[in-house]
Design an enzyme around this catalytic site. Structure first.
Site, short mmCIF file in Angstrom:
data_model
loop_
_atom_site.label_atom_id
_atom_site.label_comp_id
_atom_site.label_asym_id
_atom_site.label_seq_id
_atom_site.Cartn_x
_atom_site.Cartn_y
_atom_site.Cartn_z
N HIS A 60 0.42 -1.29 0.08
CA HIS A 60 0.11 -0.12 -0.38
C HIS A 60 1.20 1.45 -0.23
O HIS A 60 0.61 1.94 -0.87
CB HIS A 60 -0.97 0.20 1.42
N LYS A 82 -15.40 -7.22 6.15
CA LYS A 82 -13.84 -7.81 5.77
C LYS A 82 -14.04 -8.25 7.47
O LYS A 82 -13.00 -9.08 7.95
CB LYS A 82 -13.64 -7.44 4.98
N ARG A 97 -1.78 -6.64 -7.81
CA ARG A 97 -0.61 -7.43 -7.71
C ARG A 97 -0.27 -8.52 -8.30
O ARG A 97 0.90 -9.16 -8.80
CB ARG A 97 -0.79 -7.67 -6.40
N SER A 136 -2.62 -8.38 2.96
CA SER A 136 -3.76 -7.84 4.52
C SER A 136 -3.92 -8.94 4.87
O SER A 136 -3.78 -9.29 5.58
CB SER A 136 -4.70 -7.01 3.75
#
Length: 144
Positions: A17, A41, A92, A130
């Site tokens: 990030h 989440k 990514r 993450s």
């Protein structure tokens, strides 16, 4: 003034990030980092903790003005609210592209005047997500 918006849950913020933020500040005059609520989440950190962590971590970036704030609305509505003409997203892998492609197409239907710019993750950070960092931290693994 060109305003960019880098949205995400940032739970937790990763070096990937920060890499995207460091490159995005070179493209805009003001970068708003929108920290999404997204309780679905199951965040490890509270919204306020994520905002504070990002504020602390982004003080080192020169170039554009960086603003970190929470949001809980539709992304294009929030982009308009902060005056963003560009949404910055990091990629990514191919799986990221497929998801981001759908989101960008929907955002274009909702707000044709807001562009989405994709920045490729630095190869050193491409395997870090993450979600994986949270899993490692939960079992007391080394997340440095």
């Amino acid at each position: 003034m060109r305003v960019g918006l880098y949205p995400g849950t940032f739970d937790p913020v990763t070096n990937g990030h920060l890499d995207i933020i460091g490159r995005a500040v070179k493209l805009v005059d003001r970068l708003v980092i929108g920290v999404a609520v997204n309780d679905g989440k199951g965040p490890m950190f509270s919204l306020q903790e994520r905002v504070e962590i990002l504020r602390e971590e982004t003080t080192r970036f020169g170039g554009a003005e960086v603003v970190v704030q929470p949001f809980d609305s539709l992304l294009v509505h929030y982009a308009r609210k902060v005056g963003a003409s560009v949404i910055v997203r990091g990629l990514r892998a191919v799986a990221d592209f497929e998801y981001e492609f759908q989101m960008t197409a929907m955002n274009q239907q909702l707000a044709r005047d807001i562009e989405t710019v994709f920045l490729m993750a630095d190869p050193r950070h491409q395997a870090v997500a993450s979600r994986l960092v949270k899993e490692i931290a939960r079992v007391e693994g080394d997340i440095t």
